[in-house]
Every structure is written in C-alpha cells, then in structure tokens.
Design an enzyme around this catalytic site. Structure first.
Site, PDB file in Angstrom:
ATOM      1  N   LYS A   1      34.075  33.917  43.964  1.00  0.00           N
ATOM      2  CA  LYS A   1      34.549  32.836  44.818  1.00  0.00           C
ATOM      3  C   LYS A   1      35.177  33.478  45.855  1.00  0.00           C
ATOM      4  O   LYS A   1      35.200  33.397  46.964  1.00  0.00           O
ATOM      5  CB  LYS A   1      35.719  32.043  44.117  1.00  0.00           C
ATOM      6  CG  LYS A   1      34.985  30.948  43.170  1.00  0.00           C
ATOM      7  CD  LYS A   1      36.373  29.800  42.751  1.00  0.00           C
ATOM      8  CE  LYS A   1      37.468  30.515  42.161  1.00  0.00           C
ATOM      9  NZ  LYS A   1      37.210  31.305  40.899  1.00  0.00           N
TER      10      LYS A   1
ATOM     11  N   ARG B   1      43.128  23.612  41.042  1.00  0.00           N
ATOM     12  CA  ARG B   1      42.756  24.318  39.709  1.00  0.00           C
ATOM     13  C   ARG B   1      43.101  23.513  38.373  1.00  0.00           C
ATOM     14  O   ARG B   1      42.847  23.379  37.211  1.00  0.00           O
ATOM     15  CB  ARG B   1      43.815  25.397  39.382  1.00  0.00           C
ATOM     16  CG  ARG B   1      43.871  26.816  39.959  1.00  0.00           C
ATOM     17  CD  ARG B   1      42.481  27.622  39.600  1.00  0.00           C
ATOM     18  NE  ARG B   1      42.758  28.787  39.047  1.00  0.00           N
ATOM     19  CZ  ARG B   1      42.910  29.914  39.940  1.00  0.00           C
ATOM     20  NH1 ARG B   1      42.840  29.777  41.073  1.00  0.00           N
ATOM     21  NH2 ARG B   1      43.000  31.124  39.399  1.00  0.00           N
TER      22      ARG B   1
ATOM     23  N   ARG C   1      36.586  44.814  37.676  1.00  0.00           N
ATOM     24  CA  ARG C   1      37.158  44.578  38.864  1.00  0.00           C
ATOM     25  C   ARG C   1      38.695  45.353  38.922  1.00  0.00           C
ATOM     26  O   ARG C   1      38.858  45.767  40.160  1.00  0.00           O
ATOM     27  CB  ARG C   1      37.554  42.977  39.111  1.00  0.00           C
ATOM     28  CG  ARG C   1      37.637  42.420  40.190  1.00  0.00           C
ATOM     29  CD  ARG C   1      37.419  40.899  40.226  1.00  0.00           C
ATOM     30  NE  ARG C   1      38.661  40.253  39.714  1.00  0.00           N
ATOM     31  CZ  ARG C   1      38.762  39.008  39.657  1.00  0.00           C
ATOM     32  NH1 ARG C   1      37.978  38.161  40.406  1.00  0.00           N
ATOM     33  NH2 ARG C   1      39.663  38.448  39.084  1.00  0.00           N
TER      34      ARG C   1
ATOM     35  N   ARG D   1      41.987  44.327  38.632  1.00  0.00           N
ATOM     36  CA  ARG D   1      43.140  43.804  39.266  1.00  0.00           C
ATOM     37  C   ARG D   1      44.316  43.774  37.927  1.00  0.00           C
ATOM     38  O   ARG D   1      43.741  43.859  36.913  1.00  0.00           O
ATOM     39  CB  ARG D   1      42.736  42.439  39.588  1.00  0.00           C
ATOM     40  CG  ARG D   1      43.455  41.950  40.780  1.00  0.00           C
ATOM     41  CD  ARG D   1      42.901  40.559  41.246  1.00  0.00           C
ATOM     42  NE  ARG D   1      43.165  39.356  40.507  1.00  0.00           N
ATOM     43  CZ  ARG D   1      42.593  38.219  40.638  1.00  0.00           C
ATOM     44  NH1 ARG D   1      41.937  37.928  41.603  1.00  0.00           N
ATOM     45  NH2 ARG D   1      42.918  37.061  39.644  1.00  0.00           N
TER      46      ARG D   1
ATOM     47  N   ARG E   1      42.545  33.354  31.079  1.00  0.00           N
ATOM     48  CA  ARG E   1      42.020  32.729  32.473  1.00  0.00           C
ATOM     49  C   ARG E   1      40.719  31.722  32.284  1.00  0.00           C
ATOM     50  O   ARG E   1      40.690  30.762  32.623  1.00  0.00           O
ATOM     51  CB  ARG E   1      41.751  33.546  33.346  1.00  0.00           C
ATOM     52  CG  ARG E   1      43.171  34.271  33.829  1.00  0.00           C
ATOM     53  CD  ARG E   1      43.353  34.600  35.423  1.00  0.00           C
ATOM     54  NE  ARG E   1      42.065  35.372  35.950  1.00  0.00           N
ATOM     55  CZ  ARG E   1      41.988  36.677  35.994  1.00  0.00           C
ATOM     56  NH1 ARG E   1      42.647  37.514  35.165  1.00  0.00           N
ATOM     57  NH2 ARG E   1      40.719  37.104  36.495  1.00  0.00           N
TER      58      ARG E   1
HETATM   59  P1  AMP Z   1      42.946  33.773  41.518  1.00  0.00           P
HETATM   60  O1  AMP Z   1      43.287  34.904  42.530  1.00  0.00           O
HETATM   61  O2  AMP Z   1      42.507  32.789  42.109  1.00  0.00           O
HETATM   62  O3  AMP Z   1      42.169  34.165  40.302  1.00  0.00           O
HETATM   63  O4  AMP Z   1      44.392  33.423  41.000  1.00  0.00           O
HETATM   64  C1  AMP Z   1      45.060  34.331  40.252  1.00  0.00           C
HETATM   65  C2  AMP Z   1      46.316  33.855  39.513  1.00  0.00           C
HETATM   66  O5  AMP Z   1      47.102  33.254  40.241  1.00  0.00           O
HETATM   67  C3  AMP Z   1      45.796  32.623  38.650  1.00  0.00           C
HETATM   68  O6  AMP Z   1      45.352  33.372  37.120  1.00  0.00           O
HETATM   69  C4  AMP Z   1      47.088  31.769  38.552  1.00  0.00           C
HETATM   70  O7  AMP Z   1      48.126  32.385  37.629  1.00  0.00           O
HETATM   71  C5  AMP Z   1      47.584  31.765  39.611  1.00  0.00           C
HETATM   72  N1  AMP Z   1      46.965  30.595  40.720  1.00  0.00           N
HETATM   73  C6  AMP Z   1      46.061  30.687  41.717  1.00  0.00           C
HETATM   74  N2  AMP Z   1      45.861  29.592  42.526  1.00  0.00           N
HETATM   75  C7  AMP Z   1      46.425  28.780  41.426  1.00  0.00           C
HETATM   76  C8  AMP Z   1      46.674  27.119  41.404  1.00  0.00           C
HETATM   77  N3  AMP Z   1      46.030  26.560  42.530  1.00  0.00           N
HETATM   78  N4  AMP Z   1      47.204  26.818  40.584  1.00  0.00           N
HETATM   79  C9  AMP Z   1      48.164  27.401  39.578  1.00  0.00           C
HETATM   80  N5  AMP Z   1      47.875  28.761  39.546  1.00  0.00           N
HETATM   81  C10 AMP Z   1      47.144  29.410  40.376  1.00  0.00           C
END
Ligand code: AMP
Length: 187
Positions: free
Chosen positions: A14, A89, A127, A129, A140
């Site tokens: 994504k 989410r 990855r 991270r 996740r």
């Molecule tokens: P991502 O980069 O989208 O994989 O997000 C990394 C982390 O940020 C996730 O595992 C959540 O802990 C938090 N996060 C990102 N977007 C959201 C969201 N819309 N709602 C809640 N937590 C979020």
C-alpha cells in the site's frame, strides 16, 4: 478528481504504491502511519501516546487520529484530491470518513490491494521497520483481519470498491492503479 482510500493487509505494498501513484497524479499521499512515525520521532504528545500501540502492532485509539485526518484533508493541497494510506483501519474510522465526505459533498473510491497471507509475512520480515518484529507482525495481521478486513464489505456495499491483485510485479500493480485513476478522471 482522484480521492482514493488504499485498503489491504500490512505488507500488501500500500505505502509504496500509494506514494508512487500520488506522485504521478500530483496529489498528496496521506499515510497515518507515516504521520504517527514522524510524531514518535519528534517526541510530540501524539507520538508519546501512540508509540506503545505501534510497537505492539495494535491500532492507535481513534480519538488520536480523527481530528488529525479531518485537519489534513482540509488543507489546501488536499483540495485537488488525495490518496489515504492506512486510514480508515476500522469501521468507526470508516463511518467518520463517510460523514466527512457527506459534509463536504465529496466522494471517494476504495482500492483493496489483495495479497495472499504467505506472501505478506515474507515481505514484512524483509522490510526491517522497527514494528516489523515477528510478534508485532502477527498482531498487525490479526488486527487487520478483525478490524480492517470488514471494510472490504463496508465499501463493497457502497459500490465504491475496486480490487487490485497485489501479488504481481510493482509495475503491473501500478498500471492497474493508473487505470483506475484514469477511469475516475474520465467520469
Ligand atoms: P502503517 O504504516 O499504516 O502500517 O501503520 C503503522 C502503525 O501505525 C499501525 O500498526 C498502527 O499502530 C498505527 N496506525 C496507522 N494508521 C492507523 C489508523 N488509521 N488507526 C489506528 N492506528 C493506526
């Protein structure tokens, strides 16, 4: 006008695809994960509250994000379109965005990047991270299935869902996404 929500499990590509497409279309790529990671790095109050959830792979509470997303979408650069990556989410975030779209008389399309589970885990482990530890990855994926996957039906019922096969080369996926954008612009 291009307003896209990118939906898909962690590791579906994504972030990479959203960033690329946003550059092509020249609209902002809005990633709540990136916003949160910057807040953590800068040790802002938001970052301090969000960090523990992120490290575990859990969702950050909605109340930390909803105003942030509303403000971001109201900024000048977002008036000509946007790509939302990582938001919504869960169903309550999707309902919030739905209300916001109605208030502002806007519409958006949801793209679901579809990738099989076994491919996801390998991609995530490669990855590197800080929240890509095996345990956080497991959480996740669970959170995705329980909280985020129901949004596929949420947007399907509203007839604004497009499914893209994410288990192909980057260029092939990008081409499918560009196709969706050009169909939308032609409408
Ligand atoms: P991502 O980069 O989208 O994989 O997000 C990394 C982390 O940020 C996730 O595992 C959540 O802990 C938090 N996060 C990102 N977007 C959201 C969201 N819309 N709602 C809640 N937590 C979020």
């Amino acid at each position: 006008m291009t307003r896209l929500i990118f939906l898909g499990p962690p590791g579906a590509g994504k972030g990479t695809q959203a960033k690329l497409l946003a550059e092509v279309v020249n609209i902002p790529h809005i990633s709540t994960g990136e916003i949160l990671r910057s807040a953590v790095a800068a040790q802002t109050p938001l970052g301090q509250k969000a960090k523990a959830y992120m490290d575990k792979g859990e969702l950050v509470p909605d109340e930390l994000l909803l105003d942030l997303v509303r403000d971001r979408l109201s900024q000048a650069d977002a008036q000509s379109g946007w790509i939302l990556d990582g938001f919504p989410r869960n169903v309550s975030q999707a309902a919030f965005l739905d209300d916001l779209m109605q208030e502002t008389h806007q519409t958006c399309t949801c793209v679901n990047l579809d990738v099989p589970d076994e491919v996801l885990v390998n991609r995530l482990l490669g990855r590197g991270r800080s929240d890509d530890t095996p345990e956080a990855i497991r959480t996740r994926l669970e959170v995705y299935r329980k909280e985020t996957a129901p949004l596929i039906d949420f947007y399907g019922e509203r007839s604004v869902l497009r499914v893209v096969d994410g288990d192909r080369s980057m260029a092939e996926v990008t081409n499918s996404l560009k196709q969706i954008v050009s169909e939308q612009q032609g409408q």
